[in-house]
Design a protein around this motif. Structure first.
Motif, PDB file in Angstrom:
ATOM      1  N   ALA A 207      -0.026   4.994 -11.679  1.00  6.51           N
ATOM      2  CA  ALA A 207       1.909   4.990 -11.093  1.00  6.51           C
ATOM      3  C   ALA A 207       1.169   5.654  -9.678  1.00  6.51           C
ATOM      4  CB  ALA A 207       2.310   5.732 -11.671  1.00  6.51           C
ATOM      5  N   LEU A 208       2.446   5.406  -9.016  1.00  4.92           N
ATOM      6  CA  LEU A 208       2.217   5.120  -7.468  1.00  4.92           C
ATOM      7  C   LEU A 208       2.928   6.768  -6.482  1.00  4.92           C
ATOM      8  CD1 LEU A 208       3.873   1.827  -6.105  1.00  4.92           C
ATOM      9  CD2 LEU A 208       1.330   2.719  -6.137  1.00  4.92           C
TER      10      LEU A 208
ATOM     11  N   ILE B 227      -3.462   4.526  -1.834  1.00  3.05           N
ATOM     12  CA  ILE B 227      -2.912   3.527  -3.106  1.00  3.05           C
ATOM     13  C   ILE B 227      -2.765   2.211  -3.046  1.00  3.05           C
ATOM     14  CG2 ILE B 227      -2.465   3.116  -5.551  1.00  3.05           C
ATOM     15  CD1 ILE B 227      -0.442   5.659  -5.258  1.00  3.05           C
ATOM     16  N   THR B 228      -3.693   1.794  -3.445  1.00  4.47           N
ATOM     17  CA  THR B 228      -3.748   0.031  -3.555  1.00  4.47           C
ATOM     18  C   THR B 228      -2.130  -0.915  -3.860  1.00  4.47           C
ATOM     19  OG1 THR B 228      -5.265  -0.734  -5.300  1.00  4.47           O
ATOM     20  CG2 THR B 228      -6.115  -0.716  -3.413  1.00  4.47           C
ATOM     21  N   PRO B 229      -1.975  -1.722  -3.252  1.00  4.57           N
ATOM     22  CA  PRO B 229      -0.807  -2.842  -3.998  1.00  4.57           C
ATOM     23  C   PRO B 229      -1.860  -2.887  -5.632  1.00  4.57           C
ATOM     24  CG  PRO B 229      -1.357  -4.144  -2.170  1.00  4.57           C
ATOM     25  CD  PRO B 229      -2.753  -2.753  -2.193  1.00  4.57           C
ATOM     26  N   GLU B 230      -0.036  -3.681  -6.404  1.00  2.00           N
ATOM     27  CA  GLU B 230      -0.566  -3.681  -8.384  1.00  2.00           C
ATOM     28  C   GLU B 230      -2.206  -4.443  -8.251  1.00  2.00           C
ATOM     29  OE1 GLU B 230       1.159  -4.654 -11.785  1.00  2.00           O
ATOM     30  OE2 GLU B 230       2.579  -4.553 -10.398  1.00  2.00           O
TER      31      GLU B 230
ATOM     32  N   TRP C  66       0.975  -1.491  -0.132  1.00  2.00           N
ATOM     33  CA  TRP C  66      -0.298  -0.051   0.265  1.00  2.00           C
ATOM     34  C   TRP C  66       0.899   1.534   0.357  1.00  2.00           C
ATOM     35  CZ3 TRP C  66      -6.012   0.854  -0.389  1.00  2.00           C
ATOM     36  CH2 TRP C  66      -6.468  -0.581   0.156  1.00  2.00           C
ATOM     37  N   THR C  67       0.498   2.487  -0.685  1.00  2.00           N
ATOM     38  CA  THR C  67       2.052   4.071  -0.870  1.00  2.00           C
ATOM     39  C   THR C  67       0.655   4.874  -0.501  1.00  2.00           C
ATOM     40  OG1 THR C  67       3.003   2.813  -2.289  1.00  2.00           O
ATOM     41  CG2 THR C  67       2.649   5.079  -2.370  1.00  2.00           C
TER      42      THR C  67
ATOM     43  N   TYR D 131      -1.270  14.381   5.817  1.00  2.00           N
ATOM     44  CA  TYR D 131       0.001  12.797   5.662  1.00  2.00           C
ATOM     45  C   TYR D 131      -1.134  11.827   4.558  1.00  2.00           C
ATOM     46  CZ  TYR D 131       2.065  14.621   9.630  1.00  2.00           C
ATOM     47  OH  TYR D 131       2.842  15.286  10.939  1.00  2.00           O
ATOM     48  N   VAL D 132      -1.009  10.858   4.791  1.00  2.00           N
ATOM     49  CA  VAL D 132      -1.390   9.348   4.731  1.00  2.00           C
ATOM     50  C   VAL D 132      -0.953   8.560   4.896  1.00  2.00           C
ATOM     51  CG1 VAL D 132      -2.120   7.744   2.525  1.00  2.00           C
ATOM     52  CG2 VAL D 132      -2.122  10.635   2.208  1.00  2.00           C
TER      53      VAL D 132
END
Length: 275
Positions: free
Chosen positions: A177-178, A144-147, A102-103, A114-115
């Protein structure tokens, strides 16, 4: 350096997937660092969840040193979303950390935007994910979820979310993209309330090529926070009707007519003409 015999002048590196390190050997290495993925001969491609053993033998003009007992390392489990269903409650990590894969992307003029996970307003204790813009209204905040390795248009997303007040909206979409180079493609905007609510988003109509789902802070004023918990990705079925609300008389007498209001939501991909 050896206690006797002088400094090494070259090395041999041994690696393998068992303790006898017999799978790979690279000779005549003169530097004190070595990348087995970039070796001129027999480069290794490492895979998730593998355990590898390695050792280094020192050599000089007096001969070869004994081969030391191997060290080992284990590569992390694959963090990608390889199949459905998939769930993440953000509780298996320390506060302020995100689960593997997770990003949290932050682009802000505020050092307090923050996230990250936080032990505030969780649905499942101890953590939720906290997106806060501090004093920068236009902060770009993304969870952002994992791929995702399954087709995006087969996914039904559900999650619980709330705001610090009934002000900001949570934007749901996809990115390619992350980091900031990722283009956010919005699918839905969800106004937040001050209580946790479960939301469901269908990706049945998605026709792009992005491989990440993104939760994005809308940023309508300063000091707005959004809390997200219990994310679920399920397979989107053709026929999937759900009763999402049910209310009416709680009791009745014999002969009375009772009235009920039922809300039925089509969570599937096929149009329903009856139920």
């Amino acid at each position: 350096p050896a206690l006797t015999g002088g400094d090494p002048i070259e090395y041999t590196v041994y690696m393998g997937t068992s303790e006898d390190v017999a799978d790979y050997a690279w000779y005549n290495i003169t530097g004190t660092s070595f990348d087995p993925t970039q070796a001129a001969s027999d480069p290794i491609t490492f895979n998730y969840s593998e355990t590898w053993y390695w050792t280094v033998q020192a050599i000089n003009g007096d001969g070869d040193a004994d081969v030391p007992t191997p060290f080992s390392f284990t590569i992390m489990d694959d963090p990608r979303i390889l199949s459905l269903p998939y769930s993440q409650n953000f509780d298996g990590v320390p506060a302020a950390s995100l689960p593997m894969g997770w990003t949290g992307y932050v682009n802000s003029t505020s050092s307090s935007a923050y996230v990250r996970t936080i032990a505030t307003y969780p649905v499942s204790a101890p953590n939720s994910v906290y997106l806060t813009n501090s004093n920068h209204t236009a902060a770009d905040l993304r969870l952002i979820t994992p791929e995702i390795m399954v087709p995006m248009n087969t996914i039904k997303l559900s999650f619980s979310a709330r705001g610090s007040s009934a002000a900001p909206s949570l934007l749901i979409g996809t990115v390619n993209a992350l980091d900031g180079s990722g283009t956010f493609n919005q699918i839905v905007s969800i106004p937040m309330t001050a209580t946790h609510t479960v939301y469901t988003v269908s990706f049945a109509d998605y026709a792009g090529t992005d491989q990440y789902i993104c939760f994005k802070h809308s940023g309508t004023s300063t000091y707005q926070s959004i809390y997200i918990d219990n994310v679920h990705l399920e397979e989107l079925l053709a026929n999937d009707l759900a009763v999402t609300a049910f209310s009416g008389d709680s009791y009745g007498l014999a002969g009375d007519q009772l009235e009920y209001t039922i809300t039925v939501t089509n969570n599937g991909s096929a149009t329903q003409s009856s139920y």
